[in-house]
Scaffold this active site. Structure first.
Site, PDB file in Angstrom:
ATOM      1  N   MET A  30       0.036  -6.620   3.376  1.00  0.00           N
ATOM      2  CA  MET A  30      -0.883  -6.646   5.303  1.00  0.00           C
ATOM      3  C   MET A  30      -2.432  -6.384   5.293  1.00  0.00           C
ATOM      4  O   MET A  30      -2.333  -6.942   6.525  1.00  0.00           O
ATOM      5  CB  MET A  30       0.182  -7.136   5.972  1.00  0.00           C
ATOM      6  CG  MET A  30       1.377  -7.901   6.148  1.00  0.00           C
ATOM      7  SD  MET A  30       1.963  -9.382   7.538  1.00  0.00           S
ATOM      8  CE  MET A  30       2.734  -7.446   8.217  1.00  0.00           C
ATOM      9  N   HIS A  37       1.579   1.890   0.692  1.00  0.00           N
ATOM     10  CA  HIS A  37       0.922   0.933  -0.547  1.00  0.00           C
ATOM     11  C   HIS A  37       0.646   0.822  -1.550  1.00  0.00           C
ATOM     12  O   HIS A  37       1.260   0.608  -2.620  1.00  0.00           O
ATOM     13  CB  HIS A  37      -0.568  -0.108   0.692  1.00  0.00           C
ATOM     14  CG  HIS A  37      -0.134  -0.805   1.633  1.00  0.00           C
ATOM     15  ND1 HIS A  37      -0.449   0.072   3.042  1.00  0.00           N
ATOM     16  CD2 HIS A  37       1.068  -1.818   2.010  1.00  0.00           C
ATOM     17  CE1 HIS A  37      -0.137  -1.189   3.870  1.00  0.00           C
ATOM     18  NE2 HIS A  37       0.644  -1.606   3.702  1.00  0.00           N
ATOM     19  N   GLY A 147       8.580  -1.373  -1.009  1.00  0.00           N
ATOM     20  CA  GLY A 147       8.778  -0.648  -0.122  1.00  0.00           C
ATOM     21  C   GLY A 147      10.312  -0.134   0.571  1.00  0.00           C
ATOM     22  O   GLY A 147      10.925  -1.520   1.063  1.00  0.00           O
TER      23      GLY A 147
HETATM   24  P1  AMP Z   1       2.751  -4.694   4.798  1.00  0.00           P
HETATM   25  O1  AMP Z   1       1.210  -4.005   4.745  1.00  0.00           O
HETATM   26  O2  AMP Z   1       3.295  -3.295   5.944  1.00  0.00           O
HETATM   27  O3  AMP Z   1       3.372  -5.779   4.835  1.00  0.00           O
HETATM   28  O4  AMP Z   1       3.875  -3.808   3.767  1.00  0.00           O
HETATM   29  C1  AMP Z   1       3.911  -4.031   2.260  1.00  0.00           C
HETATM   30  C2  AMP Z   1       4.189  -3.308   1.366  1.00  0.00           C
HETATM   31  O5  AMP Z   1       4.149  -1.692   1.872  1.00  0.00           O
HETATM   32  C3  AMP Z   1       5.937  -2.781   2.188  1.00  0.00           C
HETATM   33  O6  AMP Z   1       6.736  -4.031   0.684  1.00  0.00           O
HETATM   34  C4  AMP Z   1       6.257  -2.222   2.690  1.00  0.00           C
HETATM   35  O7  AMP Z   1       7.333  -1.555   2.343  1.00  0.00           O
HETATM   36  C5  AMP Z   1       5.727  -0.985   1.691  1.00  0.00           C
HETATM   37  N1  AMP Z   1       5.360  -0.271   2.179  1.00  0.00           N
HETATM   38  C6  AMP Z   1       5.122   0.116   3.390  1.00  0.00           C
HETATM   39  N2  AMP Z   1       4.785   1.511   4.317  1.00  0.00           N
HETATM   40  C7  AMP Z   1       4.965   2.082   3.272  1.00  0.00           C
HETATM   41  C8  AMP Z   1       5.994   3.538   3.229  1.00  0.00           C
HETATM   42  N3  AMP Z   1       5.333   4.496   3.887  1.00  0.00           N
HETATM   43  N4  AMP Z   1       6.255   4.321   2.583  1.00  0.00           N
HETATM   44  C9  AMP Z   1       6.629   2.437   0.663  1.00  0.00           C
HETATM   45  N5  AMP Z   1       6.254   1.760   1.127  1.00  0.00           N
HETATM   46  C10 AMP Z   1       5.793   1.546   2.046  1.00  0.00           C
END
Ligand code: AMP
Length: 282
Positions: A30, A37, A147
């Protein structure tokens, strides 16, 4: 790096790659990109010929009282980071392209979606499953990267991919943390300086619970230890949950067993943060 907004064009491009025998890695996000990310991007680059990321703040996974309007958006900085990581394509659709007028078909995630965060964010995981199914159909990747930070989400996506016969390997990558242990998250940008310092208590609570499991504590002792540590921080204003779960069913456990999931959702004022830790007792 190509930036493409139109689903049909992404679909055609990805199909061409697959027809030429190239593996495609896909990283859905997102935006407001951070080290978490970027770790998924790096992993995809290592394991695939082609890497595609998407940035889309998915409106249907936000509840009416949630932070959709103020969710952090920083597309220029995101594009710069993605270019630095030398990916092949950024899929950057808008709401109208993903949910055109008349859109009404949704994926319904099952019982896993009702546990943990699902109790506090009704409908959230149906929104996530729906958008990920669409993104999978648009990019038809060989592998998709998620993640462990969003453990429940990754589990639900794996289940969806299996149940709906997506021929996609879902890869779950480790949680990337700040120097004090706070899990990286786009929502950390909401925290003021004091809240940011206080937020590291979440990781410390998980760590203390993990240590207590290894030294033979009971489920109820460990649960109370986590809650006590979180509640001792005045800037943690609400604990949605903090407990020990079975990592496959997401049910709370009644006794310590080999594989456990410690998971927390806590609020610092308006900001809701989640974190977790897998504990292997054997
Ligand atoms: P989001 O943009 O928050 O929807 O996250 C996109 C992807 O990045 C998802 O698969 C999350 O689980 C992963 N993600 C977000 N924060 C972390 C983190 N601290 N470590 C590893 N992966 C992450």
């Amino acid at each position: 790096m190509e930036i493409i907004r139109i689903p049909r064009i992404v679909q055609d491009t990805c199909n061409k790659h697959r027809m030429k025998g190239r593996s495609v890695g896909f990283v859905p996000t997102m935006g407001a990109l951070h080290g978490g990310h970027l770790s998924l991007i790096k992993r995809s680059r290592m394991e695939n010929d082609i890497t595609i990321a998407s940035i889309f703040v998915n409106p249907i996974q936000f509840g009416p009282a949630e932070d959709l309007a103020k969710y952090p958006r920083d597309i220029e900085d995101d594009v710069r980071k993605l270019r630095e990581h030398d990916i092949d394509m950024l899929f950057l659709p808008d709401d109208g392209l993903m949910y055109p007028k008349g859109f009404e078909t949704r994926v319904e995630a099952g019982h896993l979606a009702k546990k943990l965060c699902g109790r506090f964010r009704p409908g959230h995981f149906n929104g996530v499953a729906t958008v990920v199914a669409k993104l999978f159909n648009i990019t038809s990747p060989t592998r998709a990267y998620f993640g462990q930070k969003d453990f429940q989400q990754a589990l639900i996506i794996k289940r969806m991919a299996r149940d709906l016969n997506f021929n996609i390997e879902t890869v779950v990558c480790p949680i990337i943390r700040e120097h004090d242990g706070l899990a990286m998250s786009s929502r950390n940008r909401y925290l003021d300086e004091e809240q940011r310092t206080a937020a590291s208590k979440i990781f410390r609570g998980l760590n203390a619970a993990s240590a207590a499991i290894h030294s033979g504590g009971s489920v109820s002792e460990i649960r109370s230890l986590m809650v006590k540590m979180l509640s001792s921080e005045p800037l943690i204003t609400q604990i949605d949950y903090a407990s020990i779960y079975d990592p496959e069913t997401l049910d709370e456990v009644t006794e310590i067993k080999d594989e456990l999931l410690l998971a927390v959702a806590a609020r610092l004022g308006e900001t809701r943060l989640i974190d977790n830790m897998l504990v292997n007792v054997s």
